[in-house]
Design a protein around this motif. Structure first.
Motif, short mmCIF file in Angstrom:
data_model
loop_
_atom_site.label_atom_id
_atom_site.label_comp_id
_atom_site.label_asym_id
_atom_site.label_seq_id
_atom_site.Cartn_x
_atom_site.Cartn_y
_atom_site.Cartn_z
N LEU A 63 -7.02 -4.77 -1.60
CA LEU A 63 -7.28 -3.40 -1.18
C LEU A 63 -5.99 -2.61 -1.02
CD1 LEU A 63 -10.20 -3.59 1.41
CD2 LEU A 63 -10.25 -2.71 -0.91
N SER A 64 -4.92 -3.25 -0.60
CA SER A 64 -3.65 -2.54 -0.44
C SER A 64 -3.14 -2.03 -1.77
CB SER A 64 -2.62 -3.45 0.22
OG SER A 64 -3.02 -3.82 1.52
N ILE A 65 -3.15 -2.89 -2.79
CA ILE A 65 -2.66 -2.45 -4.10
C ILE A 65 -3.62 -1.44 -4.72
CG2 ILE A 65 -3.72 -4.36 -5.36
CD1 ILE A 65 -0.35 -2.65 -6.13
N ALA A 77 0.81 -1.22 0.00
CA ALA A 77 0.00 0.00 0.00
C ALA A 77 0.84 1.27 0.00
CB ALA A 77 -0.92 0.00 1.21
N GLY A 78 2.16 1.13 -0.02
CA GLY A 78 3.03 2.30 -0.02
C GLY A 78 3.19 2.92 1.36
N LEU A 79 2.97 2.13 2.42
CA LEU A 79 3.02 2.63 3.79
C LEU A 79 4.18 1.99 4.55
CD1 LEU A 79 -0.79 2.39 4.60
CD2 LEU A 79 0.51 4.50 4.39
N PRO A 80 4.63 2.60 5.64
CA PRO A 80 5.61 1.94 6.51
C PRO A 80 5.07 0.60 7.00
CG PRO A 80 5.41 4.26 7.08
CD PRO A 80 4.32 3.97 6.09
N PRO A 81 5.93 -0.38 7.25
CA PRO A 81 5.47 -1.74 7.54
C PRO A 81 4.59 -1.86 8.77
CG PRO A 81 7.83 -1.51 7.96
CD PRO A 81 7.41 -0.30 7.22
N GLN A 82 4.79 -1.01 9.77
CA GLN A 82 4.02 -1.15 11.00
C GLN A 82 2.53 -0.88 10.81
OE1 GLN A 82 6.44 1.05 10.49
NE2 GLN A 82 5.97 3.09 11.29
N TYR A 83 2.17 -0.14 9.76
CA TYR A 83 0.76 0.19 9.57
C TYR A 83 -0.07 -1.04 9.19
CZ TYR A 83 1.55 5.14 10.18
OH TYR A 83 1.85 6.36 10.73
N PHE A 134 -2.92 1.90 -3.05
CA PHE A 134 -1.68 2.48 -3.60
C PHE A 134 -1.92 3.06 -4.99
CE2 PHE A 134 2.05 1.85 -6.32
CZ PHE A 134 2.99 2.63 -5.65
N ALA A 135 -2.59 2.31 -5.85
CA ALA A 135 -2.81 2.77 -7.21
C ALA A 135 -3.74 3.98 -7.26
CB ALA A 135 -3.40 1.64 -8.06
N THR A 136 -4.65 4.11 -6.30
CA THR A 136 -5.58 5.22 -6.27
C THR A 136 -4.92 6.51 -5.80
OG1 THR A 136 -7.43 3.72 -5.86
CG2 THR A 136 -7.78 6.04 -5.32
N LEU A 137 -4.09 6.43 -4.76
CA LEU A 137 -3.56 7.64 -4.13
C LEU A 137 -2.17 8.02 -4.59
CD1 LEU A 137 -4.76 7.24 -0.44
CD2 LEU A 137 -5.81 8.53 -2.30
N GLN A 138 -1.40 7.06 -5.10
CA GLN A 138 -0.02 7.38 -5.48
C GLN A 138 0.07 8.50 -6.52
OE1 GLN A 138 1.75 6.51 -8.47
NE2 GLN A 138 3.74 7.21 -7.72
N PRO A 139 -0.80 8.55 -7.54
CA PRO A 139 -0.70 9.67 -8.49
C PRO A 139 -1.01 11.03 -7.85
CG PRO A 139 -1.95 7.85 -9.44
CD PRO A 139 -1.78 7.54 -7.99
N MET A 140 -1.73 11.05 -6.74
CA MET A 140 -2.11 12.32 -6.11
C MET A 140 -1.03 12.84 -5.16
SD MET A 140 -6.06 11.55 -5.03
CE MET A 140 -7.16 10.59 -6.09
N ALA A 141 -0.40 11.94 -4.41
CA ALA A 141 0.49 12.41 -3.34
C ALA A 141 1.81 11.68 -3.27
CB ALA A 141 -0.23 12.26 -1.99
N LEU A 175 15.16 -7.96 -7.87
CA LEU A 175 16.42 -7.86 -8.62
C LEU A 175 17.38 -6.85 -8.04
CD1 LEU A 175 14.98 -8.01 -12.27
CD2 LEU A 175 15.80 -9.88 -10.82
N GLY A 176 17.07 -6.30 -6.86
CA GLY A 176 17.96 -5.33 -6.23
C GLY A 176 18.03 -4.01 -6.96
N LEU A 177 16.98 -3.63 -7.65
CA LEU A 177 16.95 -2.36 -8.39
C LEU A 177 16.41 -1.25 -7.50
CD1 LEU A 177 15.44 -3.71 -11.74
CD2 LEU A 177 17.86 -3.22 -11.25
N PRO A 178 16.70 0.00 -7.83
CA PRO A 178 16.12 1.11 -7.05
C PRO A 178 14.60 1.12 -7.18
CG PRO A 178 17.93 1.87 -8.46
CD PRO A 178 17.63 0.47 -8.88
N SER A 179 13.94 1.66 -6.18
CA SER A 179 12.48 1.76 -6.21
C SER A 179 12.05 2.64 -7.38
CB SER A 179 11.97 2.35 -4.89
OG SER A 179 10.57 2.45 -4.92
N MET A 180 10.98 2.24 -8.05
CA MET A 180 10.52 2.95 -9.25
C MET A 180 9.10 3.46 -9.03
SD MET A 180 11.83 0.35 -12.23
CE MET A 180 13.53 -0.20 -12.28
N THR A 181 8.86 4.65 -9.51
CA THR A 181 7.51 5.22 -9.50
C THR A 181 7.15 5.58 -10.93
OG1 THR A 181 8.37 7.44 -9.09
CG2 THR A 181 7.71 6.13 -7.18
N SER A 182 5.92 5.32 -11.28
CA SER A 182 5.46 5.61 -12.64
C SER A 182 3.96 5.85 -12.61
CB SER A 182 5.77 4.45 -13.59
OG SER A 182 5.04 3.30 -13.20
N ASP A 183 3.45 6.36 -13.71
CA ASP A 183 2.03 6.64 -13.82
C ASP A 183 1.30 5.41 -14.34
OD1 ASP A 183 -0.40 7.84 -13.88
OD2 ASP A 183 -0.03 9.01 -15.70
#
Length: 547
Positions: free
Chosen positions: A84-86, A49-55, A89-96, A158-166
């Motif tokens: 629901l987690s994915i 969901a794009g949140l810290p693990p404790q949530y 993430f897909a709903t709010l990530q483009p906004m914030a 694969l040990g790649l950097p985290s990626m963000t995309s639309d």
């Protein structure tokens, strides 16, 4: 009366008062098992969901307990879920974006609005609305969500950097461009995690496979890369009780999150209702969909004040709960309570868990999300259901996830309306009609038509076009398949009766249902019945009705 009223507002009173010592012992063991399972699951779903693990663990405490106390299912366990987690993430990530305070604030606000929506539906007794979302919509959505989950884990594997995309289509090209920078050790950790999880499930099905696989992968990562320079670890997670928080209910924030909150709230209700019905059917019980809506609504309404995000019924945890012998919602409540000390002990240890191991576990989750049996069944049995499934699946990949649910529901309704507005009309001659009808009717120049569908405003034009080529003076409509007749259907029968009279014959209805006949009488159509009253009804009309 007072007890019934109390049970309506406090539905946990009946089952709680009926508990025995043996029930409490059994539910306690089931709750302990569930608390152990939710640790790796909650962490994985929070990252999803794009949140810290404790949530993820916070969401499995207060929201899960409220859903169990105020729901109607005896074995379903609520909390964070993959779909629901994915979707969140897909709903709010483009906004914030992700990871910042703005994103967390929008997550809590969306959860609060979704919970309010669910609670209002339950209080309004609108549990029937969940039936609008067909099984094919849920199957297509979860399959699409599984693909998105899997693709989003590739950088960690694969040990790649985290990626963000639309969206999904934007991420795939980025992954293809970065494959040359892949690392071998993270891939080895991911493969070991997947292999260990599957092996434990295969040969030790009662053991906590996800937890043991994480422990083994963490030990392997410490041995291969003690400093964590190549194999990235999860960010250190603070221990302690869930901190108090609050949603941001400013007008601008509400305007942004409300459309997604309604869609995800509906999806959460569908997920919870489907799981509750599945376990109720196994035990010969019934669930109250409206009460389930209230339970889910209260859990998501209160969750944001205890740092919980959007939750629903969890099929994995519910299945484990049932397999562990849970007989009442007390097991889910105890699972939430037991999770508190588990959280205090396990939180510092999570900083040793490799991200590649979490990615491997999420691949297992994604694979299990795909309901292969339902997909095969839809393809074999129904083109319409296959179309709905594919439309929802494609919408999940190509559009915002909240719109995927809407598209799936609209596709289901469109195909349903297409079927009902085109009822089968089978035209026969009198010698092909049932024997009892041939004995009653002696006119040789007679067409016989069987209509298998209701005559309502949406179907009358199609039926009229199929009746238009008929030229015999007499027309018999086999009406046993006509369940409903509205004003447009009455007008259609009047028209056909008039055409039959103009050709020197009559219109007959064979085996009309009582409701259909009653509506025709109320409409003022003159009806005579033959000696064989259970077979045929004669409809006569006058020219004045068509002036």
């Amino acid at each position: 009366m007072q007890r019934r009223r109390a049970s309506r507002w406090l539905p946990f009173l009946p089952w709680m008062s009926a508990l025995t010592t043996a029930d409490i012992r059994r539910d306690t063991m089931a709750g302990l098992t569930g608390a152990v399972l939710v640790v790796p699951q909650g962490v994985a779903y929070a990252l999803l969901a794009g949140l810290p693990p404790q949530y993820g663990l916070y969401t499995a405490i207060v929201p899960a307990a409220l859903a169990a106390l105020f729901g109607s299912s005896r074995q379903m366990v609520s909390g964070p879920t993959a779909a629901l987690s994915i979707a969140l993430f897909a709903t709010l990530q483009p906004m914030a974006g992700t990871g910042g305070t703005d994103y967390l604030s929008m997550v809590l606000t969306l959860t609060f609005v979704a919970g309010l929506f669910q609670l209002l539906l339950g209080l309004a007794r609108l549990g029937v609305l969940v039936d609008l979302v067909s099984h094919s919509v849920v199957t297509g959505f979860t399959a699409g969500a599984a693909v998105i989950i899997a693709v989003n884990q590739v950088p960690y594997l694969l040990g790649l950097p985290s990626m963000t995309s639309d969206g999904f289509l934007g991420l795939v090209p980025l992954l293809l461009e970065s494959l040359g920078n892949a690392q071998g050790l993270p891939a080895l950790i991911a493969a070991a995690t997947i292999g260990g999880c599957l092996a434990i499930r295969r040969w030790l099905p009662r053991w906590p496979a996800m937890l043991l696989a994480l422990v083994g992968a963490s030990a392997l990562a410490v041995w291969l890369d003690p400093q964590g320079t190549v194999i990235n670890r999860i960010t250190a997670m603070p221990g302690g009780l869930p901190p108090l928080s609050a949603p941001d209910l400013t007008l601008d924030n509400l305007r942004q999150v409300t459309p997604g909150a309604i869609a995800l709230g509906l999806l959460g209700l569908v997920e919870a209702a489907a799981i509750a019905r599945a376990f109720a059917a196994r035990n010969g019980e019934r669930i109250d969909a409206n009460q389930e809506f209230i339970g889910q609504g209260l859990s998501n309404l209160a969750g944001p004040f205890f740092s919980g995000y959007l939750s629903s019924g969890s099929f994995t945890r519910s299945g484990l709960n049932a397999m562990a012998g849970a007989g009442s919602p007390l097991a889910a409540v105890l699972s939430a309570v037991i999770l508190v000390p588990v959280l205090l002990v396990a939180a510092p240890l999570l900083s040793h868990v490799p991200m590649a191991a979490m990615g491997g576990l999420l691949l297992v989750v994604a694979f299990n999300l795909i309901d292969r049996d339902s997909i095969i069944e839809a393809i074999r049995c129904s083109r319409a259901e296959t179309a709905v499934l594919l439309i929802t699946f494609a919408s999940t990949l190509l559009l915002a996830l909240e719109f995927a649910v809407y598209f799936g529901v609209l596709a289901s309704l469109a195909l349903y309306l297409r079927r009902t507005t085109r009822p089968p009309v089978l035209i026969k001659t009198l010698d092909q009609a049932p024997a009892r009808l041939q004995q009653t009717l002696v006119e040789p120049e007679t067409d016989v038509v069987r209509i298998d569908g209701s005559l309502f405003f949406g179907a009358c034009e199609t039926v009229d076009q199929q009746l238009e080529p008929l030229v015999a003076p007499n027309l018999v409509i086999l009406a046993a398949g006509i369940n409903f007749l509205d004003l447009s259907g009455i007008h259609l029968l009047r028209k056909q009766a008039h055409l039959c009279q103009a050709r020197g014959g009559q219109l007959y209805l064979a085996w009309p249902k009582p409701d259909v006949e009653t509506r025709l009488r109320r409409a003022g159509i003159l009806i005579d019945q033959s000696d064989n009253k259970d077979v045929i009804t004669f409809i006569r009309t006058t020219k004045a009705m068509f002036l």
